[in-house]
Design an enzyme around this catalytic site. Structure first.
Site, mmCIF file in Angstrom:
data_model
loop_
_atom_site.group_PDB
_atom_site.id
_atom_site.type_symbol
_atom_site.label_atom_id
_atom_site.label_comp_id
_atom_site.label_asym_id
_atom_site.label_seq_id
_atom_site.Cartn_x
_atom_site.Cartn_y
_atom_site.Cartn_z
ATOM 1 N N HIS A 190 -36.690 0.242 -15.479
ATOM 2 C CA HIS A 190 -36.305 0.243 -13.543
ATOM 3 C C HIS A 190 -36.357 -0.816 -13.384
ATOM 4 O O HIS A 190 -35.907 -0.539 -11.501
ATOM 5 C CB HIS A 190 -37.377 1.127 -12.884
ATOM 6 C CG HIS A 190 -36.976 3.219 -13.201
ATOM 7 N ND1 HIS A 190 -36.858 3.878 -12.431
ATOM 8 C CD2 HIS A 190 -36.036 3.216 -14.190
ATOM 9 C CE1 HIS A 190 -36.886 5.166 -13.528
ATOM 10 N NE2 HIS A 190 -35.842 4.484 -14.023
ATOM 11 N N GLU A 440 -29.092 14.249 -17.966
ATOM 12 C CA GLU A 440 -29.697 13.055 -19.125
ATOM 13 C C GLU A 440 -30.618 13.679 -20.239
ATOM 14 O O GLU A 440 -30.728 12.432 -20.581
ATOM 15 C CB GLU A 440 -30.354 12.121 -17.757
ATOM 16 C CG GLU A 440 -31.548 13.120 -17.031
ATOM 17 C CD GLU A 440 -32.207 12.074 -15.954
ATOM 18 O OE1 GLU A 440 -32.063 11.522 -16.429
ATOM 19 O OE2 GLU A 440 -32.808 12.652 -14.649
ATOM 20 N N ASP A 464 -31.377 7.583 -19.085
ATOM 21 C CA ASP A 464 -32.529 8.119 -20.225
ATOM 22 C C ASP A 464 -31.392 9.163 -21.026
ATOM 23 O O ASP A 464 -32.134 8.664 -21.682
ATOM 24 C CB ASP A 464 -32.920 9.565 -19.481
ATOM 25 C CG ASP A 464 -34.033 9.114 -18.018
ATOM 26 O OD1 ASP A 464 -34.909 8.100 -18.918
ATOM 27 O OD2 ASP A 464 -33.889 8.789 -17.141
ATOM 28 N N CYS A 511 -24.288 7.828 -13.143
ATOM 29 C CA CYS A 511 -24.910 6.976 -12.587
ATOM 30 C C CYS A 511 -25.918 5.810 -13.076
ATOM 31 O O CYS A 511 -26.487 5.299 -12.774
ATOM 32 C CB CYS A 511 -25.674 7.302 -11.563
ATOM 33 S SG CYS A 511 -26.738 8.445 -12.351
#
Ligand code: PEP
Ligand code: MG
Length: 589
Positions: A190, A440, A464, A511
């Site tokens: 992240h 995901e 993910d 995304c």
């Protein structure tokens, strides 16, 4: 010296190193000459406070001589010339912050204690650690967050950290910190996503950088060449400065930037932005995003302030996003946190019922995203209420993360309906809000046809999906080479989800970070996707690349790729097909 890592955000910057050692919770940074006296005063204040506390404890345990002795020893140590006078000397000579000086002295002590043969004396190390902990606690008085600690940086800096959690990154003043490098991490960690949103160069997976770089040392962070250069030559520095100049926003006209993306044969490709903070709206708009495809609302939980965001604060934030992006839509993903992240917030300010962390668990992977929200109905309903109330200020879409079953979606939708009914009963107008899920988890991909009946849209979260499909921890640098977006299994799952969405005529976007790599983006278009959401900085490049390719050719390319068995073969096929394009056009400085 050059340290090799993984570049996660392109560009080159130079600056003085600020070193953040998160694991030891000690920040090491260079202080300006005029701050030395102030730093010494902090050290002295901490000594005085520690003495008062120790004397107080000593008095309270006076009746128990064996305990009292321990505190007598700590009081003596407090006056040991090898402790605080030595720390003061380090502050003066190295011009570093007091916390770091104390930490260094502790390390010197530890070495001595570790070499002592007498086990009784060796155990005294614990007492020193206790005392050092107290000194550090007292140094923290008045220092709230890393942002406070970083407030007095004397010039442009770069941050070198063992790890940089999104919550710490969210508190750094990125106008002063020009880039960062971390020991941990991999491409889609992240913090890397954050670096791209902040548009600062970053290199991760460096293993020992935080130990090798000295605070105040001049360092170049080269996110494009995957390296960190220590003590660069004047030529290398000059080159870094030139690159930093080139990073200034390009002079492309407003109209040009706002033009929606389309392929050379006229297929419209929708490009939205992924954002973490409401302030990122400006970057999203500037980059020409059509909407916000992913607002990671959990950043409301993890960013700076001590308060958990209550319904009112959330409402204000969502409203600001919707109004700021209008007429474009904003997709708000409900909190995607795990137990630890939530517990650490709730323990600071308990909610009823008080959160009780489950001590005995091994992995914390499973209870995250929607699954966790369903176990915390009060928290979840407050978020849904804030969202539904904000909905009339723009085009809202609600998205649930980390979904693995139809049951979860039904439960969540029932809660949305309950909250809507409560609001309507209170006399509030609640518009119809599309509700979708992130795909995901492989289970969701495999049941996409079933999930498609339950929701209004899909968003494929490849960050993910790849890690769970390939069993690769996306934050573990050791296996990051195996984290492969072009793995045939990943591509097949994407096709499966796209087909399920199309059959049900619901929109599907993607995304994950994959979309911001121009080469992968073109393949995804070939696989039939026409909606993407990505970090704002990647949008202009994506537009340029898409404008140069024909969708019908990309479809043919994707058909060939789907017949190939290895990642190498797939990469080769892609490279050949896109050979006439400069794949990294505009990405490298
Ligand atoms: C994803 O998993 O692809 C995604 C976009 O969500 P996040 O990276 O926030 O987990
Ligand atoms: Mg995800």
């Amino acid at each position: 010296m050059r340290l090799k890592g993984i570049g996660v955000s392109p560009g080159v910057v130079a600056g003085r190193a600020v070193v953040l050692i998160q694991r030891a919770h000690v920040l090491r940074y260079q202080i300006a000459p005029h701050r030395v006296e102030q730093e010494l005063r902090r050290l002295e204040d901490s000594r005085v406070r520690s003495r008062e506390q120790l004397v107080d404890i000593r008095t309270r345990v006076a009746a128990r001589p064996e305990l009292a002795l321990l505190f007598d020893a700590q009081l003596l140590m407090l006056d040991d010339p090898m402790l605080l006078p030595r720390a003061a000397d380090i502050v003066r000579r190295q011009r570093v912050n007091a916390e770091w000086a104390v930490q260094q002295v502790f390390q010197e002590f530890s070495v001595v204690f570790d070499e002592v043969a007498d086990p009784y004396l060796r155990e005294r190390k614990g007492d020193v650690a206790d005392l050092v902990g107290r000194l550090r606690m007292n140094l923290r008085q008045g220092v709230e967050t890393p942002r406070d600690l970083l407030r007095d940086l004397e010039e442009a800096s770069v941050l070198i950290a063992d790890e940089l959690t999104p919550s710490i990154a969210a508190q750094v003043d990125w106008t002063k910190v020009r880039g960062f490098a971390t020991d941990a991490g991999s491409r889609t960690y992240h913090t890397a996503i954050l670096a791209r949103s902040l548009d600062v160069p970053a290199v991760v997976g460096l293993h020992h950088a935080s130990r090798r770089v000295q605070a105040g040392q001049i360092v170049i962070i080269d996110g494009t060449a995957n390296e960190v250069v220590l003590d660069p030559t004047p030529e290398e520095l000059a080159r870094a400065e030139r690159c930093a100049e080139d990073r200034r926003p390009s002079a492309a006209g407003d109209a040009e930037r706002r033009r929606p993306a389309s392929t050379a044969d006229g297929v419209h490709i929708r490009l939205d932005a992924n954002i973490e903070f409401p302030d990122d709206l400006a970057a999203a708009r500037y980059a020409g995003a059509e909407g916000i495809g992913l607002y990671r609302s959990e950043f409301l939980l993890t960013s700076g302030t001590d308060e958990l965001p209550d319904e009112e604060r959330q409402y204000e934030t969502y409203r600001r996003l919707l109004e700021g992006m209008a007429p474009g839509p904003v997709t708000v993903r409900t909190f995607d946190v795990d137990e630890d992240q939530l517990a650490s917030r709730l323990m600071r300010r308990p909610l009823a019922p008080v959160w009780e962390p489950y001590e005995d668990r091994g992995s914390h992977q499973g209870l995250r995203g929607l699954r966790l929200s369903l176990t915390r109905p009060e928290l979840f309903k407050a978020q849904l209420r804030a969202l539904l109330r904000a909905a009339r200020h723009g085009e809202l879409r609600i998205m649930f993360p980390f979904v693995s079953s139809v049951e979860q979606v039904r439960k969540a939708r029932a809660m949305v309906a309950d909250v809507a009914a409560e609001l309507i009963a209170r006399g509030e107008a609640v518009p119809r809000v599309p509700v979708g899920v992130m795909i995901e988890i492989p289970a969701a991909a495999y049941t996409a046809d079933l999930l498609a009946r339950e929701v209004d849209f899909f968003t494929i979260g490849t960050n993910d999906l790849i890690q769970y499909c390939l069993a690769i921890d996306r934050a573990d640098a050791r296996v990051s080479r195996l984290y492969e977006p072009l793995h045939p299994a990943v591509l097949r799952m994407i096709v499966m989800v796209r087909r399920a969405a199309r059959r049900r005529r619901i929109p599907v976007s993607l995304c994950g970070e994959m979309a911001s790599d121009p080469a992968l983006l073109t393949l995804l278009v070939g696989l039939g996707l026409v909606e993407f959401s990505m970090t704002p900085g990647a949008i202009p490049v994506a537009k340029q690349v898409l404008a140069d390719v024909r969708e019908d050719e990309l479809r043919a390319l994707a058909r060939r790729v789907l017949g190939l068995g290895t990642v190498d073969d797939i990469e080769r096929e892609l490279q050949t097909a896109l050979g006439r394009l400069t794949l990294n056009k505009g990405v490298t400085p």
